[in-house]
Design a protein around this motif. Structure first.
Motif, PDB file in Angstrom:
ATOM      1  N   GLN A  42       0.825  -1.214   0.000  1.00 30.36           N
ATOM      2  CA  GLN A  42       0.000   0.000   0.000  1.00 30.36           C
ATOM      3  C   GLN A  42       0.857   1.261   0.000  1.00 30.36           C
ATOM      4  O   GLN A  42       2.072   1.204   0.196  1.00 30.36           O
ATOM      5  CB  GLN A  42      -0.906   0.011   1.237  1.00 30.36           C
ATOM      6  N   GLY A  43       0.183   2.383  -0.206  1.00 28.57           N
ATOM      7  CA  GLY A  43       0.872   3.656  -0.115  1.00 28.57           C
ATOM      8  C   GLY A  43       1.043   4.083   1.336  1.00 28.57           C
ATOM      9  O   GLY A  43       0.750   3.331   2.265  1.00 28.57           O
ATOM     10  N   LEU A  44       1.534   5.299   1.521  1.00 29.68           N
ATOM     11  CA  LEU A  44       1.767   5.817   2.864  1.00 29.68           C
ATOM     12  C   LEU A  44       0.546   6.593   3.345  1.00 29.68           C
ATOM     13  O   LEU A  44       0.034   7.457   2.634  1.00 29.68           O
ATOM     14  CB  LEU A  44       2.988   6.750   2.872  1.00 29.68           C
ATOM     15  N   GLN A  45       0.139   6.295   4.561  1.00 32.70           N
ATOM     16  CA  GLN A  45      -0.984   7.003   5.168  1.00 32.70           C
ATOM     17  C   GLN A  45      -0.457   7.905   6.276  1.00 32.70           C
ATOM     18  O   GLN A  45       0.313   7.464   7.128  1.00 32.70           O
ATOM     19  CB  GLN A  45      -2.001   6.005   5.735  1.00 32.70           C
ATOM     20  N   LEU A  46      -0.883   9.144   6.276  1.00 29.66           N
ATOM     21  CA  LEU A  46      -0.443  10.092   7.297  1.00 29.66           C
ATOM     22  C   LEU A  46      -1.071   9.746   8.638  1.00 29.66           C
ATOM     23  O   LEU A  46      -2.289   9.642   8.744  1.00 29.66           O
ATOM     24  CB  LEU A  46      -0.830  11.509   6.892  1.00 29.66           C
ATOM     25  N   LEU A  47      -0.237   9.558   9.656  1.00 30.97           N
ATOM     26  CA  LEU A  47      -0.727   9.314  11.015  1.00 30.97           C
ATOM     27  C   LEU A  47      -0.885  10.624  11.776  1.00 30.97           C
ATOM     28  O   LEU A  47      -1.891  10.837  12.451  1.00 30.97           O
ATOM     29  CB  LEU A  47       0.267   8.435  11.781  1.00 30.97           C
ATOM     30  N   LEU A  48       0.126  11.467  11.705  1.00 34.10           N
ATOM     31  CA  LEU A  48       0.089  12.747  12.401  1.00 34.10           C
ATOM     32  C   LEU A  48       1.231  13.620  11.905  1.00 34.10           C
ATOM     33  O   LEU A  48       2.126  13.148  11.203  1.00 34.10           O
ATOM     34  CB  LEU A  48       0.177  12.560  13.926  1.00 34.10           C
ATOM     35  N   LYS A  49       1.155  14.896  12.306  1.00 31.14           N
ATOM     36  CA  LYS A  49       2.167  15.846  11.869  1.00 31.14           C
ATOM     37  C   LYS A  49       2.356  16.913  12.925  1.00 31.14           C
ATOM     38  O   LYS A  49       1.450  17.208  13.715  1.00 31.14           O
ATOM     39  CB  LYS A  49       1.758  16.497  10.548  1.00 31.14           C
ATOM     40  N   TYR A  50       3.541  17.498  12.927  1.00 32.86           N
ATOM     41  CA  TYR A  50       3.834  18.640  13.779  1.00 32.86           C
ATOM     42  C   TYR A  50       4.361  19.770  12.916  1.00 32.86           C
ATOM     43  O   TYR A  50       5.348  19.597  12.181  1.00 32.86           O
ATOM     44  CB  TYR A  50       4.869  18.291  14.851  1.00 32.86           C
ATOM     45  N   PHE A  51       3.693  20.915  13.020  1.00 34.65           N
ATOM     46  CA  PHE A  51       4.169  22.092  12.309  1.00 34.65           C
ATOM     47  C   PHE A  51       4.629  23.146  13.312  1.00 34.65           C
ATOM     48  O   PHE A  51       5.667  23.760  13.137  1.00 34.65           O
ATOM     49  CB  PHE A  51       3.073  22.670  11.406  1.00 34.65           C
TER      50      PHE A  51
ATOM     51  N   TYR B 102       0.175  13.962   0.636  1.00 31.22           N
ATOM     52  CA  TYR B 102      -0.786  12.864   0.689  1.00 31.22           C
ATOM     53  C   TYR B 102      -0.447  11.885  -0.425  1.00 31.22           C
ATOM     54  O   TYR B 102      -0.300  12.281  -1.577  1.00 31.22           O
ATOM     55  CB  TYR B 102      -2.209  13.393   0.546  1.00 31.22           C
ATOM     56  N   PHE B 103      -0.352  10.618  -0.050  1.00 31.44           N
ATOM     57  CA  PHE B 103       0.149   9.609  -0.976  1.00 31.44           C
ATOM     58  C   PHE B 103      -0.978   8.784  -1.589  1.00 31.44           C
ATOM     59  O   PHE B 103      -2.004   8.513  -0.941  1.00 31.44           O
ATOM     60  CB  PHE B 103       1.109   8.666  -0.246  1.00 31.44           C
ATOM     61  N   GLY B 104      -0.725   8.345  -2.809  1.00 37.02           N
ATOM     62  CA  GLY B 104      -1.585   7.365  -3.445  1.00 37.02           C
ATOM     63  C   GLY B 104      -1.209   5.962  -3.006  1.00 37.02           C
ATOM     64  O   GLY B 104      -0.242   5.776  -2.252  1.00 37.02           O
ATOM     65  N   PRO B 105      -1.929   4.949  -3.505  1.00 34.96           N
ATOM     66  CA  PRO B 105      -1.691   3.569  -3.082  1.00 34.96           C
ATOM     67  C   PRO B 105      -0.448   2.932  -3.706  1.00 34.96           C
ATOM     68  O   PRO B 105      -0.010   1.880  -3.253  1.00 34.96           O
ATOM     69  CB  PRO B 105      -2.951   2.835  -3.533  1.00 34.96           C
ATOM     70  N   GLY B 106       0.102   3.581  -4.732  1.00 29.98           N
ATOM     71  CA  GLY B 106       1.316   3.056  -5.340  1.00 29.98           C
ATOM     72  C   GLY B 106       1.063   2.150  -6.525  1.00 29.98           C
ATOM     73  O   GLY B 106      -0.021   1.570  -6.670  1.00 29.98           O
ATOM     74  N   THR B 107       2.075   2.056  -7.388  1.00 30.90           N
ATOM     75  CA  THR B 107       2.090   1.096  -8.491  1.00 30.90           C
ATOM     76  C   THR B 107       3.320   0.213  -8.314  1.00 30.90           C
ATOM     77  O   THR B 107       4.447   0.712  -8.236  1.00 30.90           O
ATOM     78  CB  THR B 107       2.166   1.793  -9.859  1.00 30.90           C
ATOM     79  N   ARG B 108       3.067  -1.085  -8.250  1.00 28.81           N
ATOM     80  CA  ARG B 108       4.182  -2.040  -8.138  1.00 28.81           C
ATOM     81  C   ARG B 108       4.633  -2.397  -9.546  1.00 28.81           C
ATOM     82  O   ARG B 108       3.848  -2.910 -10.336  1.00 28.81           O
ATOM     83  CB  ARG B 108       3.719  -3.287  -7.399  1.00 28.81           C
ATOM     84  N   LEU B 109       5.880  -2.096  -9.871  1.00 25.77           N
ATOM     85  CA  LEU B 109       6.440  -2.368 -11.199  1.00 25.77           C
ATOM     86  C   LEU B 109       7.360  -3.576 -11.136  1.00 25.77           C
ATOM     87  O   LEU B 109       8.279  -3.626 -10.314  1.00 25.77           O
ATOM     88  CB  LEU B 109       7.214  -1.154 -11.722  1.00 25.77           C
ATOM     89  N   LEU B 110       7.100  -4.506 -12.027  1.00 24.03           N
ATOM     90  CA  LEU B 110       7.953  -5.689 -12.167  1.00 24.03           C
ATOM     91  C   LEU B 110       8.568  -5.658 -13.554  1.00 24.03           C
ATOM     92  O   LEU B 110       7.862  -5.451 -14.549  1.00 24.03           O
ATOM     93  CB  LEU B 110       7.110  -6.950 -11.977  1.00 24.03           C
ATOM     94  N   VAL B 111       9.870  -5.864 -13.623  1.00 24.18           N
ATOM     95  CA  VAL B 111      10.584  -5.859 -14.907  1.00 24.18           C
ATOM     96  C   VAL B 111      11.125  -7.259 -15.168  1.00 24.18           C
ATOM     97  O   VAL B 111      11.895  -7.791 -14.359  1.00 24.18           O
ATOM     98  CB  VAL B 111      11.741  -4.833 -14.896  1.00 24.18           C
TER      99      VAL B 111
END
Lengths: 116, 112
Positions: A42-51, B102-111
């Motif tokens: 999966q991608g990265l999910q933000l848990l928390l932040k400090y500004f 803010y991140f997306g779920p990603g793309t897994r690339l296989l070569v």
């Protein structure tokens, strides 16, 4: 140069136990600080932040982190871990200005395993 | 819900065959980033767009290119993928530089 150190590569805790993940950073001024969580594939999910402001910040899923300027640390804590918290956790420092404005510097990550 | 979307989630390509990964966002953010993440490593920034302004990282290989035709979409092109380019590719957005990414779920690339 900016850098982030997560000294623990892998941590194992029992479900219901408390958790603390360590993060130390090197930055010339007060940075922006983040914790992200990543489940497998999966991608990265933000848990928390400090500004700025209150140095104890609350995040999602019951996590909190405390910014300690004197120790250059931003440790992540949770009082009672759930099995669903098993994942990889990344600490990141964000540049506040200059030519690197907006760039995130990540630690190498801490893999959390939760025993039932 | 506003979000960052990546397509496809999994991509298999052959050694040397060009490949394009897609990222779209409904957040109306000004900045879009591409990261490469290899197994058990931290994400590594390849480049980012601040509006239409392209910013390449100094150590990003020439083999990696990017396009941002409009605010919502950004593409990562790998001109001649090598075995070492197999990785997870993450797209992220932020409203402005220095703000939360803010991140997306990603793309897994296989070569192969």
């Amino acid at each position: 140069a900016q850098s982030v150190t997560q000294p623990d590569i892998h941590i194992t805790v029992s479900e219901g136990a408390s958790l603390e993940l360590r993060c130390n950073y090197s930055y010339g001024a007060t940075p922006y600080l983040f914790w992200y969580v990543q489940s497998p594939g999966q991608g990265l999910q933000l848990l928390l932040k400090y500004f700025s402001g209150d140095t104890l910040v609350q995040g999602i899923k019951g996590f909190e982190a405390e910014f300690k300027r004197s120790q250059s640390s931003f440790n992540l804590r949770k009082p009672s871990v759930h099995w669903s918290d098993a994942a990889e956790y990344f600490c990141a420092v964000g540049a506040r200005g200059g030519s690197t404005l907006g760039r995130l510097y990540f630690g190498r990550g801490t893999q959390l395993t939760v025993w039932p | 819900d506003a979000m960052v979307i990546q397509n496809p989630r999994y991509q298999v390509t052959q050694f040397g065959k060009p490949v394009t990964l897609s990222c779209s966002q409904t957040l109306n953010h000004n900045v879009m980033y591409w990261y490469q993440q290899k197994s058990s490593q931290a994400p590594k920034l390849l480049f980012h767009y601040y509006d239409k302004d392209f910013n390449n990282e100094a150590d990003t290989p020439d083999n990696f290119q990017s396009r941002r035709p409009n605010t919502s979409f950004c593409f990562l092109d790998i001109r001649s993928p090598g075995l070492g380019d197999a990785a997870m590719y993450l797209c992220a957005t932020s409203r402005d530089r220095g703000e939360t990414q803010y991140f997306g779920p990603g793309t897994r690339l296989l070569v192969l």
